[in-house]
Structures are given as structure tokens and as C-alpha cells.
Design a protein around this motif. Structure first.
Motif, mmCIF file in Angstrom:
data_model
loop_
_atom_site.group_PDB
_atom_site.id
_atom_site.type_symbol
_atom_site.label_atom_id
_atom_site.label_comp_id
_atom_site.label_asym_id
_atom_site.label_seq_id
_atom_site.Cartn_x
_atom_site.Cartn_y
_atom_site.Cartn_z
ATOM 1 N N ARG A 189 -45.196 -12.526 7.094
ATOM 2 C CA ARG A 189 -46.280 -12.550 6.123
ATOM 3 C C ARG A 189 -46.633 -11.146 5.619
ATOM 4 N N THR A 231 -49.614 -8.824 -3.853
ATOM 5 C CA THR A 231 -50.000 -10.138 -3.309
ATOM 6 C C THR A 231 -50.424 -11.118 -4.398
ATOM 7 N N SER A 240 -49.073 -11.618 2.641
ATOM 8 C CA SER A 240 -48.972 -12.526 1.503
ATOM 9 C C SER A 240 -49.789 -13.786 1.731
ATOM 10 N N SER A 241 -50.090 -14.073 3.011
ATOM 11 C CA SER A 241 -50.881 -15.250 3.369
ATOM 12 C C SER A 241 -51.644 -14.970 4.644
ATOM 13 N N SER A 242 -52.868 -15.487 4.730
ATOM 14 C CA SER A 242 -53.668 -15.313 5.946
ATOM 15 C C SER A 242 -53.586 -16.544 6.840
ATOM 16 N N LYS A 243 -52.780 -17.535 6.404
ATOM 17 C CA LYS A 243 -52.646 -18.766 7.192
ATOM 18 C C LYS A 243 -51.777 -18.516 8.417
#
Length: 196
Positions: free
Chosen positions: A80, A39, A66-69
């Protein structure tokens, strides 16, 4: 659940989490490093969840995205999720750092899964019994919905399905668990979780 029941449950949690951390710390270290490399950020993920009596706490997990959005509702097809993350999630390896949450008293081995703000903290009436105990790593609702990401991937609106079908069913299951708690049942839930 009586005060004595809670004391027995907490004593069991402390002993088991100490043993668990002693046995799994090398695994946690290795997957933490792998997640960090993949990550390109700290491989340990923390997030605010709702705990006992509605008190927020910080849960620890190995990073698998890779993203928490975006949405907090995750399906198995979520783009993700990283390559290693898919493996960690499949075998629940990303949950191992929660042994620390159990040791310090934020969580229990068995209980309702701790949710992000907006779910458990919104419970009303008799449903608030779900907040009367520490949330768990596993439990009867977690076992019933162990393939939740696959279930949500098969519906048109995962968030709506979670909110209107899965979440209310989890509340019902967790209420029954709390009202009929026993250490013997907790041990059985842990055994079923380990067996997969």
C-alpha cells in the motif's frame, strides 16, 4: 512527572513547534502536493489516536499509502506504500505535520508514540502512567524501534509480534521515561532523532 515539569515541557514544545513550523512549512506544502498527486486524493492524512488521559485526538501526517484499508500494523514491504511514500517514511518527512499537533497541545515533541484505539486505551494498573502525559513525535521507545517496519517484515506474523513483543517493550520503556523525565533528556532524544 510534576505539574511544574509538565509546564516546562509544554513551554518548550510551544516554542520549538513554532520554530519548526516556520522552518518546515515549505517542505510540508511540497510533500503535501506530491502526495496529493500520487494518491489522487488529499495528501494530508488524519487518523484518530489515543492521547493524554486516554482522550482521542486527530493526528496529522502526509499520506504515504494508496489505501488505509487493512491492518494498522505496517511493514516495509507493505504494497500500500506509494513510491514517494517510501521516501517520506524513510526520512520521517510524513511526520512533519505533527508539529501542528504539538503546537495545539495534542502532542509533545518527546513522549510515547500515540497509538490507534485498542492499545494504549487498554492499558491497566501501573501501565496507565503512559497515558499521564501527551504522546510524542519521538521518544526512547521510538528510537529503539526506529526500524520497526523492517523488524516486522522479517517475522511470520507481524501483528502477533507487535502485540506480544514490541508493544509490551515500548510500554516498559515509556514508563521508565516518564518516571525519570528531564528536559535535558528530551533535548537529547530530539538530537538523536534528527541525527537519524
Amino acid at each position: 512527572m510534576s505539574s511544574q515539569d509538565k509546564l516546562i515541557k509544554r513551554s518548550f514544545d510551544v516554542i520549538l513547534s513554532l520554530i519548526g513550523l516556520f522552518l518546515t512549512w515549505p517542505i510540508i506544502l511540497i510533500v503535501w502536493i506530491l502526495a496529493t498527486i500520487e494518491t489522487k486524493s488529499n495528501g494530508m492524512f488524519s487518523q484518530i489516536r489515543i492521547g493524554e488521559n486516554g482522550k482521542p485526538f486527530k493526528i496529522y501526517k502526509i499520506k504515504t499509502m494508496s489505501s488505509s484499508k487493512g491492518t494498522t500494523i505496517t511493514t516495509v514491504n507493505d504494497n500500500r506504500i506509494t513510491k514517494y511514500g517510501k521516501i517520506f517514511r524513510k526520512y520521517k518527512i510524513d511526520e512533519l505535520p505533527q508539529l501542528w499537533n504539538v503546537l495545539i497541545g495534542d502532542m509533545s515533541f518527546v513522549g510515547p508514540r500515540p497509538d490507534v484505539p485498542g492499545y494504549a486505551d487498554k492499558l491497566e494498573g501501573d501501565d496507565r502512567i503512559v497515558l499521564s502525559i501527551k504522546p510524542g513525535i519521538t521518544g526512547p521507545a521510538s528510537l529503539k524501534y526506529k526500524n520497526e517496519e523492517e523488524i516486522l517484515a522479517q517475522v511470520d506474523n507481524p501483528t502477533e509480534n507487535n502485540d506480544k513483543v514490541i508493544w509490551p517493550d515500548k510500554v516498559k520503556i515509556n514508563k521508565e521515561y516518564i518516571k525519570n523525565w528531564s528536559l535535558k533528556k528530551d533535548i537529547e532524544f530530539i538530537k538523536k532523532t534528527i541525527k537519524g
